[in-house]
Enzyme design. Structure first.
Site, PDB file in Angstrom:
ATOM      1  N   ASN A 169     -49.710  81.717 -33.778  1.00 52.33           N
ATOM      2  CA  ASN A 169     -50.485  81.747 -32.643  1.00 52.33           C
ATOM      3  C   ASN A 169     -50.114  81.250 -31.270  1.00 52.33           C
ATOM      4  O   ASN A 169     -50.734  81.075 -30.346  1.00 52.33           O
ATOM      5  CB  ASN A 169     -52.004  81.093 -32.814  1.00 52.33           C
ATOM      6  CG  ASN A 169     -51.858  79.702 -33.131  1.00 52.33           C
ATOM      7  OD1 ASN A 169     -50.654  78.990 -33.057  1.00 52.33           O
ATOM      8  ND2 ASN A 169     -52.690  78.956 -33.452  1.00 52.33           N
ATOM      9  N   LYS A 170     -48.808  80.816 -31.219  1.00 52.85           N
ATOM     10  CA  LYS A 170     -48.177  80.006 -29.934  1.00 52.85           C
ATOM     11  C   LYS A 170     -47.762  80.842 -29.137  1.00 52.85           C
ATOM     12  O   LYS A 170     -47.785  82.259 -29.406  1.00 52.85           O
ATOM     13  CB  LYS A 170     -47.023  79.173 -30.401  1.00 52.85           C
ATOM     14  CG  LYS A 170     -47.766  78.021 -31.330  1.00 52.85           C
ATOM     15  CD  LYS A 170     -48.569  76.945 -30.646  1.00 52.85           C
ATOM     16  CE  LYS A 170     -48.835  75.841 -31.293  1.00 52.85           C
ATOM     17  NZ  LYS A 170     -49.786  75.915 -32.686  1.00 52.85           N
ATOM     18  N   ILE A 171     -47.444  80.340 -27.876  1.00 50.22           N
ATOM     19  CA  ILE A 171     -47.305  81.495 -26.723  1.00 50.22           C
ATOM     20  C   ILE A 171     -46.096  82.104 -26.722  1.00 50.22           C
ATOM     21  O   ILE A 171     -46.023  83.364 -26.330  1.00 50.22           O
ATOM     22  CB  ILE A 171     -47.098  80.609 -25.555  1.00 50.22           C
ATOM     23  CG1 ILE A 171     -47.409  81.244 -24.130  1.00 50.22           C
ATOM     24  CG2 ILE A 171     -46.004  79.649 -25.283  1.00 50.22           C
ATOM     25  CD1 ILE A 171     -47.788  80.454 -22.732  1.00 50.22           C
TER      26      ILE A 171
END
Length: 376
Positions: free
Chosen positions: A185-187
């Site tokens: 879910n990170k950038i």
């Protein structure tokens, strides 16, 4: 509509295939090393170790500080449990501090006050851990100056802060070691994984040794201490390597999403976006808002349920650690800001692939919820 789904750039499948074609599956070979070099280039850190998770990176950082049972570790109470969990599992005594309302990150004034008090009592912490909340950098220069004055190590939990800056420096700079996450879910993502970064080669060399079961340089299996299987497998490193060139574009997209929320909700009473810290450029990994129930007509949880009814995922902000059953009885300073943020805070869908018309639907649902609440 998910909160922060992965945004693939198209090169990931080919990168995985190339790693497999070359016979690399384990945390070894050229791809993890290339990924480390790419992380160093993106962050400006001179030394990088790729790990299987951001939590593993933090655990290694604690090991590199020679954290012992009974040592004290301080961190903001407004954070995810993984910030402090490895230290607690090592037998450390945690203490939770409040955050600054203007940044939602560790309050430098509160830290300075509490370290002075601890120094007078003769029980200083072994480490302080700053957290880059939702991709907003903590004020590491101020925190580092205070920690150095007392001989306390400063770490940075920069899990969500790839691409963020403050005072012109990438997230994590100013700390002794910084941990990053490449969770799904990170950038930018590797589908998992993390990195431990430092400008000092010694802790990274030690962490690399520990991450490989602390195996000594011998033909047989020789161990002077115990370590972990914390390396990043080659296929995941390949995904991360394909993602990192997209970092600037992903940050720009998330910042644009935050700006559209700010514009679309600017005239809605009781809604306020997480402020951007002075001198900072947050990556806006998640756009977080505060909901003033009296002015908006309902609280953050009621708004979350209204969004969920429309098929839109939103999430409460971090529940402060001193309110978590796992940390019942843990020492903590007064945390009025953290408690107020939890009472009012909500994270909105922020995926960098979200189209403007999709975001407009989120804004419309929020506005409609306010209108229904206002007219009973």
């Amino acid at each position: 509509m998910l909160l922060s789904p992965p945004h693939l750039g198209g090169g990931e499948i080919g990168a995985i295939a190339a790693s497999l074609d070359d016979g690399w599956l384990a945390p070894a070979g050229p791809v993890p090393a290339a990924f480390e070099q790419a992380v160093a280039l993106a962050t400006g850190f001179r030394h990088v170790l790729a790990t299987c998770s951001g939590t593993a990176a933090l655990h290694l950082a604690y090991r590199c500080l020679d954290l012992q049972p009974g040592d004290h570790v301080w961190c903001p109470g407004f954070t995810f449990a993984a910030t402090i969990a490895p230290a607690v599992q090592m037998g450390a005594v945690p203490r939770f501090l409040d955050v600054d309302a203007a940044s939602w990150t560790l309050d430098p004034l509160a830290l300075a006050r509490d370290l002075r008090t601890a120094a007078r009592g003769g029980v200083l912490p072994r480490a302080v851990v700053a957290v880059d909340t939702y991709g907003q950098c903590a004020d590491l220069p101020a925190l580092a100056a205070t920690c150095e004055a007392h001989g306390v190590a400063l770490l940075s939990d920069s899990a969500a802060a790839m691409g963020a800056t403050r005072h012109g420096r990438h997230a994590g700079h100013g700390s002794r070691m910084a941990a990053f996450s490449f969770n799904g879910n990170k950038i930018v993502t590797a589908g998992g994984g993390g990195a431990l970064c430092s400008d000092d080669p010694l802790p990274i060399a030690r962490a690399r040794h520990l991450a490989r079961h602390a195996r000594e340089a011998a033909a047989h299996y020789q161990h002077e201490t115990t370590g972990y299987a914390y390396g990043l497998p080659s296929p995941l490193a390949a995904v991360g390597l394909a993602q990192l060139p997209l970092l600037d574009a992903r940050v720009a997209a998330r910042r644009a999403i935050a700006a559209r929320y700010a514009l679309g909700l600017s005239d809605v009473p009781g809604i306020a976006l997480m402020p951007e810290a002075r001198g900072g450029r947050a990556n806006r990994w998640l756009t977080a808002i505060r909901v003033d129930a009296r002015r908006f007509g309902m609280g953050g949880e009621a708004l979350r349920l209204a969004l969920a009814a429309a098929g839109i995922e939103a999430r409460p902000v971090w529940k402060p650690l001193h309110l978590q059953p796992a940390f019942r009885g843990v020492p903590h300073a007064p945390l009025p800001v953290a408690e107020r943020l939890f009472a009012e805070g909500l994270c909105l869908p922020s995926g960098s692939a979200m189209a403007p018309e999709v975001q407009d639907r989120v804004i419309a649902v929020i506005r409609a919820a306010h209108e229904r609440a206002r007219h009973g």
